[in-house]
Motif scaffolding. Sequence first.
Motif, PDB file in Angstrom:
ATOM      1  N   THR A 160       0.845  -1.205   0.000  1.00  0.00           N
ATOM      2  CA  THR A 160       0.000   0.000   0.000  1.00  0.00           C
ATOM      3  C   THR A 160       0.880   1.255   0.000  1.00  0.00           C
ATOM      4  OG1 THR A 160      -1.593  -1.236   1.302  1.00  0.00           O
ATOM      5  CG2 THR A 160      -1.902   1.125   1.225  1.00  0.00           C
ATOM      6  N   SER A 197       0.499   4.361   1.004  1.00  0.00           N
ATOM      7  CA  SER A 197       0.629   5.185   2.213  1.00  0.00           C
ATOM      8  C   SER A 197       1.545   4.484   3.224  1.00  0.00           C
ATOM      9  CB  SER A 197      -0.739   5.442   2.833  1.00  0.00           C
ATOM     10  OG  SER A 197      -1.344   4.224   3.201  1.00  0.00           O
ATOM     11  N   ASP A 219       5.174   4.914   2.085  1.00  0.00           N
ATOM     12  CA  ASP A 219       5.585   6.287   2.297  1.00  0.00           C
ATOM     13  C   ASP A 219       5.902   6.553   3.780  1.00  0.00           C
ATOM     14  OD1 ASP A 219       5.887   8.954   1.537  1.00  0.00           O
ATOM     15  OD2 ASP A 219       3.871   9.425   2.293  1.00  0.00           O
ATOM     16  N   LYS A 220       4.978   6.136   4.657  1.00  0.00           N
ATOM     17  CA  LYS A 220       5.167   6.417   6.087  1.00  0.00           C
ATOM     18  C   LYS A 220       6.257   5.536   6.683  1.00  0.00           C
ATOM     19  CE  LYS A 220       1.001   8.801   7.206  1.00  0.00           C
ATOM     20  NZ  LYS A 220      -0.264   8.545   6.504  1.00  0.00           N
ATOM     21  N   TYR A 269      -3.180  -0.227   9.096  1.00  0.00           N
ATOM     22  CA  TYR A 269      -4.013   0.984   8.974  1.00  0.00           C
ATOM     23  C   TYR A 269      -5.208   0.741   8.031  1.00  0.00           C
ATOM     24  CZ  TYR A 269      -4.717   6.106   8.172  1.00  0.00           C
ATOM     25  OH  TYR A 269      -5.234   7.380   8.065  1.00  0.00           O
ATOM     26  N   ASP A 283      -5.937  11.027  -2.026  1.00  0.00           N
ATOM     27  CA  ASP A 283      -4.911  10.173  -1.399  1.00  0.00           C
ATOM     28  C   ASP A 283      -5.507   8.944  -0.701  1.00  0.00           C
ATOM     29  OD1 ASP A 283      -6.056  12.100   0.398  1.00  0.00           O
ATOM     30  OD2 ASP A 283      -4.573  11.525   1.879  1.00  0.00           O
ATOM     31  N   GLN A 284      -6.819   8.946  -0.476  1.00  0.00           N
ATOM     32  CA  GLN A 284      -7.431   7.826   0.257  1.00  0.00           C
ATOM     33  C   GLN A 284      -8.086   6.780  -0.651  1.00  0.00           C
ATOM     34  OE1 GLN A 284      -7.211   7.372   3.690  1.00  0.00           O
ATOM     35  NE2 GLN A 284      -5.693   8.968   3.289  1.00  0.00           N
ATOM     36  N   HIS A 317      -7.002   3.138  -0.195  1.00  0.00           N
ATOM     37  CA  HIS A 317      -7.577   2.514   1.005  1.00  0.00           C
ATOM     38  C   HIS A 317      -9.018   2.063   0.752  1.00  0.00           C
ATOM     39  CE1 HIS A 317      -4.521   4.850   3.677  1.00  0.00           C
ATOM     40  NE2 HIS A 317      -4.029   3.712   3.245  1.00  0.00           N
ATOM     41  N   LYS A 323      -6.994  16.866  -4.952  1.00  0.00           N
ATOM     42  CA  LYS A 323      -5.717  16.865  -4.220  1.00  0.00           C
ATOM     43  C   LYS A 323      -5.278  18.319  -4.076  1.00  0.00           C
ATOM     44  CE  LYS A 323      -1.373  15.896  -5.747  1.00  0.00           C
ATOM     45  NZ  LYS A 323      -0.270  15.085  -6.258  1.00  0.00           N
TER      46      LYS A 323
END
Length: 357
Positions: free
Chosen positions: A110, A112, A115-116, A154, A175-176, A179, A213
């Motif tokens: 995923t 995100s 990235d995190k 998450y 960005d979601q 998900h 965005k």
Amino acid sequence: MASTQKEIVLSGIRSTGNLHLGNYYGALRKFAALQDDYDCNFFIADLHALTTAPDPAALHANVKNVLAEYLAAGIDPEKATIFIQSDIPEISEMYLLLNMHVGIGELMRTASFKDKARKALGLTAPDDDDDGDFAREVCGNETNKRVNAGLLTYPTLMAVDILIQKATKVPVGKDQLQHLELTRRFARRFNSFYGVDFFPEPTDFDFGGAPVKVPGLDGSGKMGKSEGNCLYLTDDPKVLRKKVMRATTDEGPKAPDSPMSEPVANLFTLLELTSTPEVVKHFRDAYADCSIRYGDLKKQLAEDILKVTTPIRERALDIMADDAYLRRVVAQGAEKARARAADTLREVRHIMGIRGI
Ligand code: TYM
């Protein structure tokens, strides 16, 4: 129409700080616009906030900030259900149950998470095809830097937020979307594994327009708390003007109809969100014929943003002072949200075979 017959809308924002223009145009503005026509559920994602910012004092303060800003932006607790994620313990139990049907691999891929996790490990930006290296870094890292399992899962927690309320429409920023795609996949997988038609598949919700965005002012792609490039709804006018005047630009167009650099295109994106079509056209024409002065554009942009944020800021300050009201709002919201969550969880336990003796 009775509220039970309306389509169920659900969305949340993490309590990691004050809300910024990205949250507003990506999510919050849509929330208030939907509450008359849908069964709306808006919550403060404090459990999700723990995945990156486990600071007790800040978390506690930010739950109140986000709640006050929800109300200040026009969400009406008499129309929409407003609640705090951690007030619904059923979510945590269903998160455990759904995780049994979620693969580590799909979570690790995923965007995100990558990235995190990279940020947590202090790794630099990705090459396109570095999945193997990335997995080795996450699993084999022997320093005391850690990627916590909550960050990995998450998307499971987010899917549970949505599925436990049987929501079908989810207003979120661009960005979601990944998900949400995972949420649909988990819902389908659960239904087909147990041979039931239990979870509906939710979709994003943008009134027919494209998901937004909101860019940052530093020339980077996205406005975000962790990017440090935010214009907050509660920024004092002086602070906000200063931030806008400092926005990155370039030397200006040298020939008519030149292509725009990213930082300048970002300023136009913000202008399109906050100003009138006439104002946007004026500056587009000025860019095209090379007469544009970025200082003028920024001044106009700052004033137009302030027209949006000032009423919200003033209302938020008032609401923040009324603790009794804030407590009432979330107590009433938790009661409603828990009732539906408890029904769903009871059925999920039964479907999965957790039925007592
Ligand atoms: P969070 O707090 O990161 O973002 C909250 C909302 O703001 C939107 N957003 C943006 N939209 C446009 N441009 C930007 N620069 C920008 N920055 C943020 C996000 O898309 C989001 O809609 N994971 C969610 C919280 C959540 C949730 C849920 C949402 C938890 N469970 C269930 C919907 C349904 C999030 O991104 O929070």
